[in-house]
Each structure stands twice: as C-alpha cells, then as structure tokens.
Design an enzyme around this catalytic site. Structure first.
Site, PDB file in Angstrom:
ATOM      1  N   THR A  52      15.487  -3.118   6.899  1.00 30.22           N
ATOM      2  CA  THR A  52      16.168  -2.313   7.628  1.00 30.22           C
ATOM      3  C   THR A  52      16.798  -2.765   8.846  1.00 30.22           C
ATOM      4  OG1 THR A  52      15.943  -0.145   8.539  1.00 30.22           O
ATOM      5  CG2 THR A  52      13.970  -1.508   8.308  1.00 30.22           C
ATOM      6  N   ASP A  53      17.594  -2.184   9.259  1.00 29.40           N
ATOM      7  CA  ASP A  53      18.196  -2.379  10.717  1.00 29.40           C
ATOM      8  C   ASP A  53      17.345  -1.719  12.007  1.00 29.40           C
ATOM      9  OD1 ASP A  53      18.954   0.316  10.446  1.00 29.40           O
ATOM     10  OD2 ASP A  53      20.997   0.245  11.122  1.00 29.40           O
ATOM     11  N   GLU A  54      16.359  -0.969  11.416  1.00 30.44           N
ATOM     12  CA  GLU A  54      15.695  -0.219  12.494  1.00 30.44           C
ATOM     13  C   GLU A  54      14.685  -1.461  12.946  1.00 30.44           C
ATOM     14  OE1 GLU A  54      13.965   3.535  11.684  1.00 30.44           O
ATOM     15  OE2 GLU A  54      15.551   4.054  10.279  1.00 30.44           O
ATOM     16  N   TYR A  97       7.143   3.319  11.058  1.00 28.21           N
ATOM     17  CA  TYR A  97       7.853   2.736   9.957  1.00 28.21           C
ATOM     18  C   TYR A  97       8.756   1.364  10.186  1.00 28.21           C
ATOM     19  CZ  TYR A  97      12.058   2.007   7.021  1.00 28.21           C
ATOM     20  OH  TYR A  97      13.144   1.390   6.264  1.00 28.21           O
ATOM     21  N   LYS A 120       8.104  -2.378   8.829  1.00 30.76           N
ATOM     22  CA  LYS A 120       9.027  -3.144   8.077  1.00 30.76           C
ATOM     23  C   LYS A 120       9.214  -4.640   9.147  1.00 30.76           C
ATOM     24  CE  LYS A 120      11.295  -2.312   5.089  1.00 30.76           C
ATOM     25  NZ  LYS A 120      11.310  -2.381   3.491  1.00 30.76           N
TER      26      LYS A 120
END
Ligand code: NAD
Ligand code: DAU
Length: 353
Positions: free
Chosen positions: A129-131, A154, A158
């Site tokens: 993810t870009d997060e 989260y 990741k």
C-alpha cells in the site's frame, strides 16, 4: 504456470481471479483464504466452475496448513494479497494485523525459500500500500524512493511485511517484486470502506459518517486497473523491483461522496440533495493521514502500464454494480461486523452537515 493467490476471496484478490481465471485457461490458480469477515466465497462464485481454479481454506498464520498447500502444488508464482486491510480496525484491534500481515507474510516467505531452492522460474509478488509512506501535505507525490513513515498499526504492519520481503530477496536471493498502490474502488469491496459504505447507506437511508472535515485526500484507482498493473509486474518486471501504482485521481473524501451522490441519483432518479442530507460529520479517525498521492511514472515508463478508467467511468461502473448487487451487500454485512461497529463506534459524536 501455477499461481498461488492469497486472499483471493477478498476485494482485490477476487477481482484479480475473476478477471484472469477465465482468460488464462492454460494456467492454474489456487486461491487460499481463511474467509475472515471481509473474505467471502460469493466474491468468486462466478469462477468456481472453471477447471483451472481451486480454493483452499487456509489461514496464512498456519505454517503447517500452508506447507500442505505448497506440497500439493509447489506454485511458480505467489501473489500475496491476504491481509487485514482496514485502518479503523487496526486502531481498535491491532494484534490481528501483526499476526496476519507480518507473521503470515513471514510464513509464506519461509515456505517459498524452502520450496524454491532448485526452481528456476518463480516469483513472490507482494501487494502493498501507499500508506507505508505516511502522509503528504498539500503538494508532492510518493515515489518508489520516498522514505517509509507508516503512521497507523495497519500501515506499520504492511511496512514491516515489505521490509521482510526485501530482506528475503537480499539475503536469500528469493525472487520478489513489490507494488505499493493507492486506494482501490470497484465491485466486491467490503462495505466498511468509504465508497461501498457510502453507497449502502445512501440506498438504505442511513447516515454517511465523514471523519473530521472531509478534506483528507486519497488517490483513487479502479480495482481492475490495479489487477492489470500487477499482471504487468509479474510478467515483465526485473526481480527485486518495487512499483508505485496510482490512478492520478486525487479527491477529498467529501468530493468522493458528492460524486457518488450525483451518479447514484442519475441512476435512481432521486434528487442528489436528498442523498447529501444523509452526510454526518463525525469524530476524526485517530492519526488520520491527510493526503496520499502517487507518482506512477516508473510503472508507466518501464512496463507501459497506465489506468484505463477515469474517475467518472470507474465510479459509474462501481455505482451500477452496487445497485445491481444490493443482495450481495446484505449478505456480506454479517452480524459479526454489525456488532463490531456498534461496540466500537457507539460513542461517536455525530452532527449533520
Ligand atoms: P480485503 O480485506 O477485502 O481482503 C483481504 C482478504 O484476505 C480476505 O479475503 C480475507 O479473508 C483474507 N485474509 C485475511 N486474513 C487472512 C489470513 N490470516 N489467512 C488467509 N487469508 C486471510 O482487502 P483488499 O482491499 O482486497 O486488500 C488486499 C491487499 O491489497 C492487502 O494486502 C492490502 O493491504 C492491499 N491494498 C489494498 C488497497 C485498497 O484500497 N483496498 C490498496 C493498496 C493495497
Ligand atoms: O491507500 C491505500 C489504502 O486505502 C489501503 O492500503 C487500505 O487497505 C484501504 O482500506 C484504504 O485505506 P483508507 O483508510 O484510505 O480507506 P477507507 O475507505 O477506510 O477511508 C478512505 C477515506 O475516507 C479516509 O480518509 C477515511 C475516510 N472515511 C472512511 C470511512 C470508512 C470517512 O470519512 N468515513 C468513513 O466511514
């Protein structure tokens, strides 16, 4: 080729399988999923009839269960979607995220390392993810060299899994690729996420909770475009590469909800203002990242991928799908999820906006 797809009963994994299983009849696809609250076999019922598709109910935290699948199939390519994926849940119950996202990924890497010792053509593709990059201010974009700065349980889980994947490549020469993608939307997304939740609540006359002032920005990508990008990477990338994937479609959350109201109103004939009256501004998500935006020029320049859908075309398809599948929405909104919502969000201050 034998593809092992983890998390194939969830939103993106199911879209991936629904697209590629019928198209790639000479390949075999094994879907492993533990059918958690967001995974549902309804999402893949259209491909159950295909002879090149197999489902195994396995938890990626269960090393022995996974080993059994590797013994059965020894896959050529692993496409690792399975994860706990919802930021709000990670804030309220982070342990599941550590177990599935970190330990689950570790189990898969260990098994790939063991089973692929003497294999020539194999690849572990990690879907991330870009997060992991944290939050942007008003300007700038995430590139593949942006330093990691995860801010929620989260995104931290990741980011940890991304580091593990790179470490296995560096230390054990495990052939890996990684993609970091922006917010996906489209069919089969569990209605805890902004877009399906908004559509469900518009249609059912419920209030639509907008966190804070609704000015947080996300870069939206139609899910099938994400699946195509992953296919390009698996088949054309050099080993060890990372690609950012995004839609170049930045919208504030309030803009997203307005677009949905307009498109839905065009289908139902209801005045869009009626839907907008359902918006409620509620207490903000703790640590809410302000803005995500992807620079996807690497995947475009090297692999020739760019999204096919615009925000209007993608949203139109999406709204139509949810309108036509209201029974799906009801079936997947399990009692378990509804009681979790009540338990955890009953204290939210709500004001109409
Ligand atoms: P999802 O929650 O809809 O699906 C996750 C799937 O994984 C479900 O089918 C679930 O049952 C399965 N799963 C969860 N824990 C498992 C376990 N322990 N063992 C086996 N299966 C398990 O999520 P999604 O939106 O489809 O996301 C898929 C992947 O893409 C995730 O890795 C996520 O981090 C990543 N991603 C998502 C987005 C997005 O916008 N949705 C964007 C970028 C990256
Ligand atoms: O950026 C990629 C990520 O996008 C993925 O890695 C995650 O798996 C995926 O869930 C998604 O994360 P977000 O937190 O951005 O998605 P969500 O749909 O939960 O929220 C989108 C935005 O809308 C976010 O700014 C929070 C806001 N929001 C969300 C919900 C559920 C609301 O205002 N109200 C809501 O009820």
């Amino acid at each position: 080729m034998i593809y092992l797809v983890t998390g194939g009963a969830g939103f993106i994994g199911a879209n991936f399988l629904n697209y590629f299983v019928p198209k790639q009849k000479e390949d075999i696809f094994i879907n492993i999923d533990n059918l958690s609250y967001s995974g549902n076999l309804l999402n893949v019922q259209n491909i159950e009839k295909y002879e090149n598709y197999f489902f195994r109910n396995v938890d990626i935290q269960d090393y022995d269960g996974l080993k059994h699948v590797f013994n059965e199939w020894n896959p050529d390519v692993i496409i690792h979607f399975a994860a706990e994926s919802h930021v709000d849940r990670s804030i309220l119950s982070p342990l599941h995220f550590m177990k599935t996202n970190i330990l689950g990924t570790f189990n898969l890497l260990e098994l790939a390392k063991h089973f692929w010792k003497n294999k020539d053509r194999c690849l572990f593709h990690h879907v991330s993810t870009d997060e992991v990059y944290g939050s942007l201010k008003e300007s700038g974009y995430f590139t593949e060299t942006t330093p990691y700065h995860p801010t929620s349980p989260y995104s931290a889980s990741k980011a940890s899994s991304d580091h593990l994947v790179r470490a296995y490549c560096h230390t054990y020469d495990l052939p890996v690729t990684i993609s970091n993608c922006s917010n996906n939307y489209g069919p089969y997304q569990f209605p805890e996420k902004l877009i399906p939740m908004t559509l469900s609540n518009f249609l059912n006359g419920k209030s639509v909770p907008i966190y804070g002032d609704g000015q947080n920005v996300r870069d939206w990508l139609y899910v099938e475009d994400h699946c195509q990008a992953i296919w390009h990477i698996i088949h054309n990338s050099e080993i060890g590469e990372t690609y950012n994937i995004g839609g170049n479609n930045e919208l504030t959350n309030l803009e997203v909800v307005h677009v949905l109201a307009d498109i839905l109103a065009a289908f139902t004939g209801v005045d869009p203002l009626k839907y907008l009256e359902q918006i409620s501004f509620v207490k903000d998500r703790p640590g809410h990242d302000y803005r995500y935006a992807i620079d996807a020029s690497k995947i475009k320049n090297i692999l020739g991928w760019s999204p096919a859908e615009s925000i209007q075309s993608g949203m139109k398809k999406t709204v139509k799908w949810y309108l036509d599948h209201q029974d799906w929405m009801e079936k997947v909104s399990s009692d378990e999820y509804q009681s979790w919502l009540k338990l955890n969000y009953s204290d939210r201050e709500v004001s109409n906006g």
